[in-house]
Design an enzyme around this catalytic site. Sequence first.
Site, mmCIF file in Angstrom:
data_model
loop_
_atom_site.group_PDB
_atom_site.id
_atom_site.type_symbol
_atom_site.label_atom_id
_atom_site.label_comp_id
_atom_site.label_asym_id
_atom_site.label_seq_id
_atom_site.Cartn_x
_atom_site.Cartn_y
_atom_site.Cartn_z
ATOM 1 N N GLY A 123 46.517 37.881 36.799
ATOM 2 C CA GLY A 123 45.310 38.607 37.180
ATOM 3 C C GLY A 123 44.112 37.966 36.510
ATOM 4 N N GLN A 157 35.750 37.257 33.359
ATOM 5 C CA GLN A 157 36.510 36.252 32.596
ATOM 6 C C GLN A 157 36.117 34.814 32.940
ATOM 7 O OE1 GLN A 157 40.504 38.220 33.427
ATOM 8 N NE2 GLN A 157 40.788 37.460 31.345
ATOM 9 N N CYS A 161 46.390 38.758 27.663
ATOM 10 C CA CYS A 161 45.170 38.552 28.434
ATOM 11 C C CYS A 161 44.735 37.104 28.281
ATOM 12 C CB CYS A 161 44.083 39.496 27.915
ATOM 13 S SG CYS A 161 42.513 39.322 28.777
ATOM 14 N N LEU A 162 44.313 36.489 29.378
ATOM 15 C CA LEU A 162 43.870 35.089 29.328
ATOM 16 C C LEU A 162 42.664 34.913 28.399
ATOM 17 C CD1 LEU A 162 44.134 34.055 33.097
ATOM 18 C CD2 LEU A 162 45.727 33.482 31.252
ATOM 19 N N HIS A 205 44.821 46.941 33.845
ATOM 20 C CA HIS A 205 44.270 45.902 32.961
ATOM 21 C C HIS A 205 43.011 45.282 33.578
ATOM 22 C CE1 HIS A 205 44.865 42.509 29.972
ATOM 23 N NE2 HIS A 205 44.044 41.960 30.838
ATOM 24 N N GLU A 206 43.084 44.952 34.877
ATOM 25 C CA GLU A 206 41.943 44.288 35.517
ATOM 26 C C GLU A 206 40.775 45.242 35.717
ATOM 27 O OE1 GLU A 206 41.978 41.133 35.499
ATOM 28 O OE2 GLU A 206 44.102 41.046 35.009
ATOM 29 N N HIS A 216 38.883 45.478 32.635
ATOM 30 C CA HIS A 216 37.967 44.334 32.480
ATOM 31 C C HIS A 216 36.624 44.613 33.161
ATOM 32 C CE1 HIS A 216 39.871 40.987 30.449
ATOM 33 N NE2 HIS A 216 40.963 41.071 31.169
HETATM 34 NI NI NI Z 1 42.840 40.298 30.801
#
Ligand code: NI
Length: 169
Positions: free
Chosen positions: A45, A50, A92-93, A134-135, A138
């Site tokens: 995701g 991000q 998370c990236l 999660h997204e 964000h």
């Molecule tokens: Ni994330």
Amino acid sequence: MIHPIVKYGDPVLETPGKRVEKFDEDIQKLVADMFESMYAAAGIGLAAPQIGVGLRLTVIDVSNGKVPEAKMVLANPEIIYAEGQQREEEGCLSLPGFRGYVERPQYVTVRAQDATGAPFERRGEGLLARAFCHEIDHLNGVLFITHLSMLKRDLIKRKIRKLKKAGEW
Ligand code: NI
């Protein structure tokens, strides 16, 4: 085009995104870039903040490119129903190298718009339900470490401060 992933510490990650109003060519290009950047980073995701874009737009593919139907674009998504609970490790990236157990609903239904602006609803279970939460977090400027204990969160923040000092973040 592959964009670098913005890491924790950049204010864009903790600022709520603006609604996507125009579903024009720029958005199509942004969505394509987001998928490309997500696959390049081996993520499931990616939210627009991000890659430094403050919009309520996210892409998800819990199959990581293996199942075409798993590819999803969610613009202006909202959780309209949530049920049950699950507790799994999450990463998370934007926080590479850090993971933590986060409680999420087991079933989540979202209402969103696709890349053309058409509204849709989608129900997710397990990992997909987790990805939705999660997204969408964000897009509200919330990172998964917010859901960890204060102790665990402070430990991660301290480690990141050290990495930053060492020029490794
Ligand atoms: Ni994330």
